[in-house]
Design an enzyme around this catalytic site. Structure first.
Site, PDB file in Angstrom:
ATOM      1  N   CYS A  44      -9.609  -6.143   1.644  1.00 11.71           N
ATOM      2  CA  CYS A  44      -9.400  -4.715   1.899  1.00 11.71           C
ATOM      3  C   CYS A  44     -10.649  -3.897   1.633  1.00 11.71           C
ATOM      4  O   CYS A  44     -10.670  -2.700   1.907  1.00 11.71           O
ATOM      5  CB  CYS A  44      -8.253  -4.199   1.038  1.00 11.71           C
ATOM      6  N   THR A  82       0.833  -1.201   0.000  1.00 14.19           N
ATOM      7  CA  THR A  82       0.000   0.000   0.000  1.00 14.19           C
ATOM      8  C   THR A  82       0.869   1.253   0.000  1.00 14.19           C
ATOM      9  O   THR A  82       0.660   2.182  -0.793  1.00 14.19           O
ATOM     10  CB  THR A  82      -0.949   0.001   1.207  1.00 14.19           C
TER      11      THR A  82
END
Length: 407
Positions: free
Chosen positions: A327, A76
């Site tokens: 996610c 990320t």
């Protein structure tokens, strides 16, 4: 004695490989490796040697000794550094390129980073995919022009496992004069490096916990000519691109994970398990495939016609499988499946079954049994399933013109 509970959510996170654990413990146990690798003394130099070995492991996996490896907290952060860092660096140089392209099925880390890049004056555009989640060369060609600064593509999608045709797509990006970023969180270590076209990328994001390494570590790999504006400021470590003291044991673990990248034999073993999984589910009928033939062996996405999505989740509570992306599980229907034009009821009634190095035949058998029993039970009270049993077409029943591939 109860059988061990099967774990088929490797796309969300993987178990730590014991060999990776051993590499990390060697750092924790060795007194000479406790130092900050930036410190100008012998202990710091020893820690730096661990970093160097891990860097070489990543470079060897990517197939080029010239990659610059910037260690991050995970993929990320690496995605954000690649996209925002590129946007900010280009904005500072006031180049004429002001468009960033991402596929409509990218992970939220890419999507949200691209959205944030718009504050630097960039137009963000999502590239359409076909019914199986593939970005076609024609769609990419239609979008490319002299204003495109950056294109970000995941070689393997985190929800469906589709393997994009990167060897065909990558040269098109460079021919247009744009940079190519690959979010390799799912492809890293799992698919053949040539199929992912790492050799044709300008930036590659890697993750530790997606591939048998520790959580909290990742990397952005850049070509020597590529510079990104730092998103973390402090001591100026890593050539000023990412400040912060380097976590030596985590980096050692990430390097070992990619030193142990899956070979052809392991990929074939996972293909065989995935084929067995699909073969065991197919007799249920009305099993819609969201994963094409050209895919990573570790992910299978299937939707069940005539099944209520919320009920499916509730009745499979306790079974370690995925329901779309881990996610984005708090959101509505998967944005990936929406981009593939899956009807909402099918998108909600979707399982992502992902396996890996420690999956065996017993795991597959248990999941087939549990899912089969659940789907059968839910369909007994389903008016949609009764309509299908009378011979109504799935596509017509769900009011879609999208071709649905049914197992």
């Amino acid at each position: 004695m109860d059988r061990p509970r099967p774990y088929l959510d490797y796309a969300a996170t993987t178990p730590l490989d014991p060999r990776v654990h051993a590499a990390m413990m060697a750092c924790y146990d060795a007194r000479g490796l406790v130092a900050n690798p930036a410190s100008p003394h012998r202990a710091g130099a020893l820690a730096g040697e661990v970093i160097d070995r891990a860097t070489e492991a990543i470079r060897d996996y990517l197939g080029d000794p010239h990659w610059q490896v910037v260690w991050t907290s995970g993929a990320t952060e690496a995605d954000n550094l690649a996209i925002l860092g590129t946007a900010e660096a280009l904005a500072q140089r006031r180049r004429g390129r002001d468009r960033i392209l991402i596929t409509a099925t990218e992970h939220a880390a890419v999507t949200m980073a691209a959205r944030a890049a718009s504050r630097h004056g960039f137009a963000i555009e999502r590239l359409p995919v076909d019914a199986m989640g593939r970005l076609t060369p024609e769609a990419l060609a239609d979008a490319l022009d002299e204003r495109v600064a950056l294109v970000s593509i995941a070689p393997v999608n985190n929800e469906t496992g589709v393997l994009q045709a990167m060897p065909a797509l990558a040269p098109m990006v460079h021919d247009a004069g744009a940079l190519l970023h690959l979010d390799a969180a799912q492809s890293g270590g799992r698919v053949d490096a040539a199929a992912a076209a790492y050799d044709q990328a300008d930036m590659v994001s890697l993750s530790g916990h997606k591939f048998y390494g520790p959580k909290g570590i990742g990397a952005l790999c850049l070509r020597p000519s590529v510079r990104v504006a730092p998103q973390l400021h402090g001591g100026g470590q890593q050539q000023g691109m990412r400040s912060g003291t380097l976590p030596v044991p985590l980096i050692a673990g990430l390097g070992e994970a990619f030193r142990l990248a899956d070979d052809a034999a392991e990929r074939d073993r996972q293909w065989s398990l995935r084929d067995s999984l699909l073969a065991g589910l197919a007799p249920l009928g009305g099993v819609v495939l969201n994963t094409p033939a050209q895919a990573s062996p570790h992910i299978l996405s299937v939707s069940f016609a005539g099944v209520h999505g919320a009920a499916l989740r509730a009745h499979l509570d306790g079974l370690d499988v995925g329901f779309g992306s881990a996610c984005s599980s708090h959101e509505g229907a998967s944005s990936v499946l929406r981009a593939m034009q899956r009807p909402e009821p099918l998108a909600h009634a979707t399982l992502r079954l992902s396996l890996g190095r420690f999956t065996d035949g017993s795991d597959i058998t248990q999941v087939i049994e549990r899912v089969g029993e659940t789907v059968d039970r839910l369909r007994r009270v389903s008016p949609v399933w009764r309509a299908l049993a009378r011979g109504q077409d799935i596509g017509a029943l769900y009011s879609t013109t999208t071709p649905l591939e049914v197992a």
